[in-house]
Design an enzyme around this catalytic site. Sequence first.
Site, PDB file in Angstrom:
ATOM      1  N   THR A  11       0.205  -2.436   7.664  1.00 31.76           N
ATOM      2  CA  THR A  11       1.271  -3.010   8.093  1.00 31.76           C
ATOM      3  C   THR A  11       2.586  -2.177   7.991  1.00 31.76           C
ATOM      4  O   THR A  11       3.711  -2.504   8.139  1.00 31.76           O
ATOM      5  CB  THR A  11       1.601  -4.363   7.805  1.00 31.76           C
ATOM      6  OG1 THR A  11       1.730  -4.360   6.287  1.00 31.76           O
ATOM      7  CG2 THR A  11       0.492  -5.271   8.199  1.00 31.76           C
ATOM      8  N   HIS A  26       0.376  -6.377  -3.385  1.00 30.07           N
ATOM      9  CA  HIS A  26       1.937  -6.042  -2.926  1.00 30.07           C
ATOM     10  C   HIS A  26       2.369  -7.251  -2.220  1.00 30.07           C
ATOM     11  O   HIS A  26       1.636  -8.146  -1.937  1.00 30.07           O
ATOM     12  CB  HIS A  26       2.189  -4.778  -2.198  1.00 30.07           C
ATOM     13  CG  HIS A  26       1.602  -4.582  -0.878  1.00 30.07           C
ATOM     14  ND1 HIS A  26       0.414  -4.166  -0.815  1.00 30.07           N
ATOM     15  CD2 HIS A  26       1.996  -4.897   0.310  1.00 30.07           C
ATOM     16  CE1 HIS A  26       0.033  -4.159   0.626  1.00 30.07           C
ATOM     17  NE2 HIS A  26       1.151  -4.997   1.141  1.00 30.07           N
ATOM     18  N   HIS A  66       9.980   0.386  -0.924  1.00 32.25           N
ATOM     19  CA  HIS A  66       9.650  -0.590   0.045  1.00 32.25           C
ATOM     20  C   HIS A  66       9.331  -1.972  -0.329  1.00 32.25           C
ATOM     21  O   HIS A  66       9.544  -3.090   0.562  1.00 32.25           O
ATOM     22  CB  HIS A  66       8.621  -0.038   1.058  1.00 32.25           C
ATOM     23  CG  HIS A  66       9.053   1.065   1.870  1.00 32.25           C
ATOM     24  ND1 HIS A  66      10.131   1.474   2.492  1.00 32.25           N
ATOM     25  CD2 HIS A  66       8.683   2.417   1.620  1.00 32.25           C
ATOM     26  CE1 HIS A  66      10.128   2.530   3.079  1.00 32.25           C
ATOM     27  NE2 HIS A  66       9.423   3.448   2.298  1.00 32.25           N
TER      28      HIS A  66
END
Length: 309
Positions: free
Chosen positions: A226, A118, A89
Amino acid sequence: MKCLISFYLLTLILHLSSSADWCYQEQANNDVHCIGPELWKEVNAQCGGTRQSPVNIATKKTVLDERLTPFNFTGYQNLFNGTIKNNGHTVEVDVSQNIMAAVSGGNLGDTYKPLQFHFHWGTDAGAGSEHTIDGEQYPMELHLVHIKQRYNSLEDALNDPSGVAALGFFIEESNSTNTNYDQLIQALKSIQNADNITAIRNISLSQFILSEDKLTKYYRYNGSLTTPNCSEAVVWTVFENPIPLSREQLLAFSSQLKLSDGNPMVGVFRPVQSRNGRLVYRSSGPAVLASALLLLTSIITAFSLSHLN
């Protein structure tokens, strides 16, 4: 008839939830077997909560909070060896086992230790940040995720409404290369496919963010992770000043990396969520210090003049 249609839709959603992975909207547009952001609440009910992230920060509606003082960063300059992974992802750098660092101050109310950082980005260096400022997206956003020092894992911290502290940094396009990112971007070539992982050596947290004097202006609100499970246990800090990367550096993420399905890793951001009445606070930045210095100077000048007369 409507009840029958609703039943089939619910059955389809439940089937997808049990047999497919969550994904971002760009993937969902091309793959009916992956679950896009609008249906994440079917993956995990928390994704439909009232304290979700990211949000749009409407600057004129933010509330000044004098308690949002500068942060205390400890150990961010220390060099360490970490790992960088394509998790299907995004790309994630694990720092949890390799560095003695912490952040406090800024009205966090506790001391937090870093776990990982990230990124989120769009397509071809276009709009890709998760948080927005007055409706505008930056090309990328860096999230540096921390948990309270007393917890041993993210799972433990998520049981605490303020167990996680996430520092968000916008990334903008620059005319020059940010050499602090050279090693990370070079490592992307080794993790092009999902679940690829490689070492990244002699790096520091401070090299990926801004200098401390540029981290005094920021926004604060209570939100969530998120990505699923979207746990509402995150104290969010979003810094005003962006990190610069060249266009070539920005493109390295979207052009080299692949998603779990083998397609290009683009559009990896969650759309903004409703604030549901939550307030977004803003720090006063260096203005507080400047005002204090001005006041002190005035007092000293007045005192000096009174003694001269």
